[in-house]
Structures are given as structure tokens and as C-alpha cells.
Design an enzyme around this catalytic site. Sequence first.
Site, mmCIF file in Angstrom:
data_model
loop_
_atom_site.group_PDB
_atom_site.id
_atom_site.type_symbol
_atom_site.label_atom_id
_atom_site.label_comp_id
_atom_site.label_asym_id
_atom_site.label_seq_id
_atom_site.Cartn_x
_atom_site.Cartn_y
_atom_site.Cartn_z
ATOM 1 N N ALA A 1 0.867 -1.188 0.000
ATOM 2 C CA ALA A 1 0.000 0.000 0.000
ATOM 3 C C ALA A 1 0.903 1.237 0.000
ATOM 4 O O ALA A 1 0.797 2.123 0.848
ATOM 5 C CB ALA A 1 -0.964 0.004 1.179
ATOM 6 N N HIS B 1 7.005 6.008 1.238
ATOM 7 C CA HIS B 1 7.798 4.820 0.874
ATOM 8 C C HIS B 1 8.712 5.145 -0.308
ATOM 9 O O HIS B 1 9.875 4.745 -0.337
ATOM 10 C CB HIS B 1 6.885 3.672 0.431
ATOM 11 C CG HIS B 1 6.051 3.093 1.523
ATOM 12 N ND1 HIS B 1 4.683 3.194 1.540
ATOM 13 C CD2 HIS B 1 6.381 2.392 2.639
ATOM 14 C CE1 HIS B 1 4.202 2.573 2.596
ATOM 15 N NE2 HIS B 1 5.206 2.089 3.294
ATOM 16 N N ASP C 1 7.589 5.756 12.279
ATOM 17 C CA ASP C 1 7.645 4.651 13.249
ATOM 18 C C ASP C 1 8.985 4.754 13.987
ATOM 19 O O ASP C 1 9.854 3.892 13.839
ATOM 20 C CB ASP C 1 7.515 3.323 12.517
ATOM 21 C CG ASP C 1 6.174 3.196 11.827
ATOM 22 O OD1 ASP C 1 5.167 3.074 12.523
ATOM 23 O OD2 ASP C 1 6.138 3.263 10.581
#
Length: 282
Positions: free
Chosen positions: A32, A37, A152
Amino acid sequence: MNIFSEIKQIQKFITQLKLKNQTIGFVPTMGALHQGHLSLVAQALANNDVAVVSVFVNPTQFDNAEDLKKYPRTLEKDADLLKTVSKDIIIYAPSVDAIYENNVIAQHFSFDGLEHEMEGRFRDGHFDGVGTIVKRLFEIITPDNAYFGEKDFQQLAIIKKLVEKYHIPVKITGCKIHRESNGLAMSSRNTRLKPAYQTAAPFIYKTLQTAKDKFGTKSANKVTEWVYNEFAKHELLKLEYFIIADVKTLKTVKRKSKTKNYRAFIAVYADDIRLIDNIALK
Ligand code: PAF
């Protein structure tokens, strides 16, 4: 574009690259893909001869079966998006069986306490699952460099610890958070936000920015109290936690020190979708 799903095939391909002394930059993902990314992939390409992107929705890092079921799986679209960066990117998209065989369980890790803070308190076993898959992927891909997003931040710290503890010869690079124009941190989960929550979600980053300003003159406790009050007034977003922590230990700051670096971390529910974000305070 090369897409591998079998371990033996990708390992054969990687052996050929290594024989030619090519360096490998690795971006592990759960698919996804979004611009965040792609920026990791661009960095991997800029600093290595070859970029490998894994696309694998890792079951052992989900503490919620429904979340795992609903996690978007869009391999074809992901491949198309990666082609816009380069046709030479290698995708590794294994099956759950290929990775876990008949045993879909996580190894248990100690990350010197990092795993018990923040996400660790709310997502039981999450970092065991992350440690298990990232270690496994590093063994298969044997990259020189690997790239992870700072969204993250706790995961990034834990992966650095994993590599140190298991003497895995890979350099870990943390990459800046990519945001939508309204400030919302990019996440694969954003695509699942209903319109009202899409409108509401930028409140998360706005609050982090104000918290950062306030931290210049106020104590961590006062800033934390202010953030909890702001969310208590919000009609749609439910705050799970907000903490200001030392970037090294990830422990809540009790008393500010000029020699330490801090970040504010937040987890919020927008309907049933859990969003996380963080901001550097120094
Ligand atoms: O950050 C993610 O997308 C995942 O946690 C990772 C690192 C790919 C492991 O499954």
C-alpha cells in the site's frame, strides 16, 4: 521490473549481484505504498547499486485480527508506483507460508526495554512480530543498507537495537516523515479514513506543532496535560497516548535537560483507524 516471491529465486539473484560487488539498499514495507515509501526507495537507489523493496503484510506484528484482515493489499498498484521511480527496482513479495512455513508465530526478543514503551504498552507482541520479520528479511536479502521512516520512530530504534544485538552487518538509515500538504503523516492506513476523519486527522500534527512551541517554555507535564485537554474537546479523534520522551531511551521525560534530545509521540484513533505521529522537539 523483477518481482520475486520464492526465497531461493531472490537469493540466487542476490548472489549474482554480490559476485559483481553490487551494493544492496533495502526498503522493507507492508505494501500500500505512498510517497513516503517512494522517498525511502529513492534514497536506497541514490546510495546503492540496487534497491530491493519487500512487500509483505506480516501477520505476527498485528495485535488485532480485524486490522490484519483490512490491511490494504495492492501489489500490482505498488509495482506500478515503484516503476515511476525506476524500472530496475527489485520487489520481493513472499507468501506467509514462504516466510513462516507452518509456524506463524513470532520469536521473543528483548530490546533492552525499548519494546515496553509507547506502542509496546498498547500493542501486545507487536515488536516481537516486527523483530521476527525484519531479522528474517535481513537474512534473506543480506542488504548493505536498509531504510526506515521516522514516523515509526520506536520501530526504527528497535531495529537499530536488533542489528546491534544480533551483529547483523547492515547499516540502518532513518528517513524523515513525509506529510500530506495538510500536515497529516503519510501512512498506508490513511486510505481507509472516511471523509469526516480525513478532514479531522490533520489536527494531530497541528497539535504536535503547538506542543513543540509550548515545550520551549513549559514542562513536559504541562504540555502533556494541554494535549490531553485538546483531544478531550475533539468530537471525532480519540487520543490513545501522548508522551514526550528521551530519543535514546524512549522513556517519558520527567525533568528537561539541555544535554538530551526529546520527541513528542502520539497515537490517536480516527474511528477504528489508529494513527501515529511524532515530532522532534530540539
Ligand atoms: O513499517 C512497516 O511497514 C513494517 O513494520 C515493516 C518494517 C515492513 C515490518 O513488517
